[in-house]
Design an enzyme around this catalytic site. Structure first.
Site, mmCIF file in Angstrom:
data_model
loop_
_atom_site.group_PDB
_atom_site.id
_atom_site.type_symbol
_atom_site.label_atom_id
_atom_site.label_comp_id
_atom_site.label_asym_id
_atom_site.label_seq_id
_atom_site.Cartn_x
_atom_site.Cartn_y
_atom_site.Cartn_z
ATOM 1 N N ASP A 65 1.143 -1.120 0.023
ATOM 2 C CA ASP A 65 -0.061 -0.187 0.169
ATOM 3 C C ASP A 65 1.179 1.150 -0.056
ATOM 4 O O ASP A 65 1.719 0.997 0.601
ATOM 5 C CB ASP A 65 -1.007 -0.242 1.129
ATOM 6 C CG ASP A 65 -1.581 1.312 1.499
ATOM 7 O OD1 ASP A 65 -2.859 0.603 0.486
ATOM 8 O OD2 ASP A 65 -1.728 1.739 1.124
ATOM 9 N N TYR B 211 -3.641 12.531 1.847
ATOM 10 C CA TYR B 211 -3.599 11.917 3.383
ATOM 11 C C TYR B 211 -3.312 13.150 3.849
ATOM 12 O O TYR B 211 -3.580 12.544 5.014
ATOM 13 C CB TYR B 211 -3.630 10.652 3.334
ATOM 14 C CG TYR B 211 -3.773 9.513 4.114
ATOM 15 C CD1 TYR B 211 -4.273 9.106 4.806
ATOM 16 C CD2 TYR B 211 -2.446 9.319 4.895
ATOM 17 C CE1 TYR B 211 -4.451 8.884 6.075
ATOM 18 C CE2 TYR B 211 -1.955 9.244 5.968
ATOM 19 C CZ TYR B 211 -3.040 8.512 6.715
ATOM 20 O OH TYR B 211 -2.992 8.323 8.181
#
Length: 306
Positions: A83, A107
């Site tokens: 990820d 993010y």
């Protein structure tokens, strides 16, 4: 770092690599974004006993999850389970895996998922210097990360730019294209310095239809397109480029009746054609996508006459 073992067995399936190089494989290749993940019941069961980052960081666990979709489906690539959020964690941020998170800068600034990414976009306007500083840091790490993946055996890599749809063309030219180009160029340069073979690189900018022509000049062998782009339109843009296209079935099409789904896939294949084409969805598969639908798509793709 552990010693690298490059004595890999011979490939039994190189369809995707052939398509990326402009060769015509015996069958159209297909893989599915997020194929090693939440839509597989065996993954959900495995996940009950292990945290997300535990799986990412344990080679045995990551291998098991990587192979799950290959055992279930006749896909043409296994995708190493990892990820992008391992990158901000490596940079010292505390990271928790929660629903709705995906891109790096978004993010890190938003602190989580968002429907507008207004905080991240605000940075581009209000703090352009700091935005470039952050993007340079991320780009440097991404380059090293991709080189390490290739050094350890990855035979094709994909760069995701999952939130291109939130930017306009001017912002994308300033804050995205230069860094995407750096990634392509410097990964190859570092591989040459290490005397390692280059591998095909894929760029997928979701919602980036407005700058497809610019993407063609970034040095990637494969350009992925999302489900909002008409195959004939994108083929026309790339008609004089030696670039393979990838995509672009709507992930929601998997919920259609199987007969209708097969017709949609057949139409997509006919519009893209069999040259320089890798079949995929136009973004990641959804967690509740029907297993039978995935089998149906693969069946149509592999029966398509090259």
């Amino acid at each position: 770092m552990s010693k690298i073992d490059n004595n890999f067995p011979s490939l039994k399936n190189d369809r995707i690599l052939k398509a990326a190089r402009g060769e015509i494989p015996d069958k159209l290749p297909i893989w599915i974004m997020r194929q090693a993940g939440r839509h597989l019941p065996e993954f959900r069961e495995f996940r009950e006993g292990h945290s997300f980052f535990e799986i990412c960081k344990n080679a045995e666990y990551a291998t098991e999850v990587t192979l799950m979709p290959i055992r279930r489906y006749d896909l043409d690539a296994s995708i190493i389970f990892s990820d992008i959020l391992v990158i901000p964690e490596a940079l010292g941020l505390e990271v928790e895996m929660r629903a709705g998170i995906w891109t790096l800068m978004g993010y890190m600034i938003e602190g989580g998922g968002s429907k507008t990414y207004s905080k991240a976009r605000k940075w581009l306007y209000a703090f352009p210097k700091e935005s470039h500083q952050l993007l340079n840091i991320l780009t440097n790490v991404i380059i090293d990360y991709l080189v390490l993946q290739i050094e350890h055996g990855a035979q094709i890599v994909q760069v995701f730019d999952s939130n291109a749809e939130y930017l306009n063309k001017d912002l994308y030219k300033d804050f995205c294209l230069p860094y995407l180009k750096r990634i392509s160029e410097e990964v190859r340069s570092k591989l040459r310095d290490k005397k390692l073979d280059e591998v095909p690189m894929v760029l997928f900018a979701k919602g980036g239809w407005y700058c497809l022509e610019e993407q063609a000049d970034l040095g990637y062998e494969v350009i992925g397109v999302d489900w909002t782009v008409d195959p004939k339109f994108v083929r026309n843009i790339f008609k004089n480029k030696n670039i393979t296209l990838q995509g672009n079935l709507d992930p929601c099409a998997l919920y259609a009746p199987i007969g209708q789904l097969k017709s949609m896939v057949q139409k997509m294949l006919e519009e893209f054609g069999h040259e320089r084409y890798i079949v995929n969805l136009g973004h990641g598969i959804y967690p509740d996508a029907p297993i039978d639908a995935v089998h149906a798509i693969i069946d149509v793709v592999h029966k398509y006459n090259c």
